[in-house]
Write a protein that holds these residues in place. Structure first.
Motif, PDB file in Angstrom:
ATOM      1  N   LEU C   6       5.349  10.371   1.599  1.00  0.00           N
ATOM      2  CA  LEU C   6       5.288   9.021   2.159  1.00  0.00           C
ATOM      3  C   LEU C   6       3.970   8.340   1.793  1.00  0.00           C
ATOM      4  CD1 LEU C   6       6.443   6.764   3.864  1.00  0.00           C
ATOM      5  CD2 LEU C   6       5.692   7.968   5.915  1.00  0.00           C
ATOM      6  N   LEU C  10       3.475   4.955  -0.522  1.00  0.00           N
ATOM      7  CA  LEU C  10       2.794   3.760  -0.009  1.00  0.00           C
ATOM      8  C   LEU C  10       1.630   3.381  -0.927  1.00  0.00           C
ATOM      9  CD1 LEU C  10       2.744   4.528   3.823  1.00  0.00           C
ATOM     10  CD2 LEU C  10       3.876   2.589   2.731  1.00  0.00           C
ATOM     11  N   ALA C 222       9.408   4.724   7.074  1.00  0.00           N
ATOM     12  CA  ALA C 222       8.232   3.850   7.212  1.00  0.00           C
ATOM     13  C   ALA C 222       8.524   2.684   8.153  1.00  0.00           C
ATOM     14  CB  ALA C 222       7.804   3.327   5.839  1.00  0.00           C
ATOM     15  N   LEU C 254      -0.054   0.391   7.741  1.00  0.00           N
ATOM     16  CA  LEU C 254       0.361   1.730   7.300  1.00  0.00           C
ATOM     17  C   LEU C 254      -0.443   2.085   6.058  1.00  0.00           C
ATOM     18  CD1 LEU C 254       4.285   1.786   7.331  1.00  0.00           C
ATOM     19  CD2 LEU C 254       2.770   3.058   8.845  1.00  0.00           C
ATOM     20  N   LEU C 259      -1.935   7.314   8.541  1.00  0.00           N
ATOM     21  CA  LEU C 259      -0.675   8.037   8.678  1.00  0.00           C
ATOM     22  C   LEU C 259      -0.916   9.462   9.156  1.00  0.00           C
ATOM     23  CD1 LEU C 259       1.592   7.048   5.691  1.00  0.00           C
ATOM     24  CD2 LEU C 259       2.143   6.940   8.108  1.00  0.00           C
TER      25      LEU C 259
END
Lengths: 270, 270, 270
Positions: C6, C10, C222, C254, C259
């Motif tokens: 993730l 991002l 997300a 984010l 995170l």
């Protein structure tokens, strides 16, 4: 340019509530209406044939924004823009994504030539394209910035208009005088619509000031101040959503009592 | 009218989630959807020919808003409005800028006559125009207010409908009884969309109440309470951007547990 | 799937700013643009014939959303979708209200067949309709949830695509593997646009990841995290208006530094 000119103009907008007609796009139209109201203008989004043509008779300024293009909207922008000129209604043109596609290249050139806007406001890439420079553009956004001051001046002179090229610095020229504006906030690029909203703000100022160069300078200056205040207000837990809300807040709170800014530290003769 | 009527209606909307179909404009459509959701309704913005015509079969109410007009949208509003009538689906009509241009004068008269709305809600200038009074209007906004109560009553009687004229005071009449509502906030005029949102709220109430007079009174009352709460919540650093957000907040928080208002202090028989 | 996947995705979006072209609706288009920017993508809402067709040559992903349908928009979605496929540009399709009217039934089936999207994301009712199940739908929203996992998998297999069915739990399948995602917030159903925004987020991830299954899983994950954080941030005086703002805030905040989530607690193999 001094602080008093900015305060006087804001007062004039808030007292006279000029009707600022928009032919614009569905993406940012709500933000454009709200920032116009925040500055004291009266927004009207009439964008259909006869309705738009008649509405401009009552307008204090006309804002043409090609964010979302259709064959029909291009013709409407040109027809209403031409009528605005004959009525002495100042026209602000935002050539969104001017160089990005053939449709946009063609439409932006036609609107520039046929509607003869009083102020053309784009990001650097859009202005460079309209001035005939070779650039590459991605979508409707760009942050090209080389040689922008000179191109802005040349394009303003060649088209007998005021040109505003926005970016990290903003450039404003009437073809004779050219200014660089510092300030604003990088957060303004993190939300959609700040460019469109700037055009609405220019419409408010153009509606109340004879000098379109002064209208452009004061409008961009006011928008940058609002952007700075909105950015400064953010806590570490607040991001681009809150910034968008605070930008409208800051615009609605700009007034003689709260303005303690010194344009001389922000506006520079090139 | 008492507090209980308002609480019961809010409960009914929140329990039954009536589908409130809109044929409306791009400027405020997002706000209309969000205020409908905030009140407990299920918004659907189906506005294209066959899609709109079929959707209305499932609708609890239909909201027609002429904020942005096209030749096609006028015909769609009339066709879907007529079908709604045959189905018994209540129709709320917001004649945005009714008197401002010939297109709007013609469209508003046609929609009023041909779609025969159950509730017509406009600002004072729009209602005065539709009632045949001579007024001058600037753009789509106005704050004319002389003699509005009598005109509201007359127009309601002549068109066999409920008429709502909004302004500093709001007037609601079914042609027999006429009420004046006090309250709300001047901030509601500082953002775009409060008028459109009011029509959406009237759609929510009209979907669950047989009496359209009661629906109109309770809908305007609820919107005014939300507007007051939003305005009261603002700090000195918060302006019209935050007000818009808080208006939706306040609407979404209206409920039996938080309602401690006395309609008798706000709603007056004329 | 782990946290690193993730974070890496991002980062990739924020470094490469993929152009995410939308053909979408006026109701939520502003929110779609802002969530795309919040994630680091570059939104462009080019939706008119030639302009849309040329823009897709520069796109990193294409999002087709049928929230507001017209005869013309259906054809444009198909034409641009087909061109995207020939160019290798991933296509995300959001069949808003797919089963609600005959127009939508027909359009959603045609877009699925002719544009052959890489990812189809709908609520459970929309996916059940497209999979040929008998369901009843009200407007464009629904919360049907029985047997969704199996239908999601079957539809993905039959159409050789990735299917996402959102709801209280979300299901993602490529026809071979099927996952259930827990998390998110009930507040996401209290505002308009969270579904449309999810499709935009899937566009951001699809633009930077080869595996569309992974893109779909990470995008929904997300979005759910952003929704949770936005909901957790609300005070008792804040409602759906503030939630909308905070959802964009949370998306824009984010990043690798913030995170600290464990996908293993949220993503389950079915």
């Amino acid at each position: 340019m001094d602080t008093k000119a900015l305060i006087d103009s804001l007062d004039l907008i808030q007292k006279t509530h000029p009707l600022v007609q928009h032919i614009t796009n569905m993406v940012t139209v709500n933000d454009c209406a709200n920032i116009t109201l925040a500055f004291g203008g009266a927004p009207v989004m009439a964008d259909w044939g006869d309705d738009a043509l008649e509405m401009v008779e009552h307008a204090g300024a006309l804002v043409l924004n090609m964010g979302v293009l259709t064959a029909e909207s291009i013709e409407t922008m040109i027809a209403v823009g031409r009528k605005a000129k004959t009525l002495g209604v100042p026209v602000v043109f935002d050539p969104v994504g001017a160089g990005a596609t053939e449709s946009r290249r063609s439409a932006s050139r036609r609107i520039l030539a046929e509607a003869a806007p009083d102020i053309v406001k784009g990001n650097a890439a859009e202005i460079l394209f309209l001035a005939g420079e070779e650039i590459r553009q991605k979508g409707v956004d760009s942050d090209v910035s080389h040689g922008v001051a000179a191109v802005t001046r040349r394009m303003a002179a060649e088209n007998a208009t005021v040109v505003v090229a926005t970016g990290i610095c903003d450039y404003v020229s009437d073809g004779t005088e050219t200014f660089r504006l510092e300030g604003g906030s990088s957060m303004m690029g993190r939300i959609t619509g700040t460019g469109c909203m700037s055009a609405s703000v220019l419409g408010c100022f153009a509606a109340v000031l004879d000098s379109k160069l002064e209208a452009a300078l004061l409008g961009i200056l006011a928008m940058n101040i609002a952007g700075e205040r909105a950015a400064e207000s953010l806590s570490s837990l607040e991001g681009s959503g809150t910034f968008r809300t605070r930008l409208i807040d800051a615009a609605s709170l700009l007034s003689s009592s709260t303005l303690e800014i010194n344009p001389d530290r922000r506006v520079f003769h090139e």
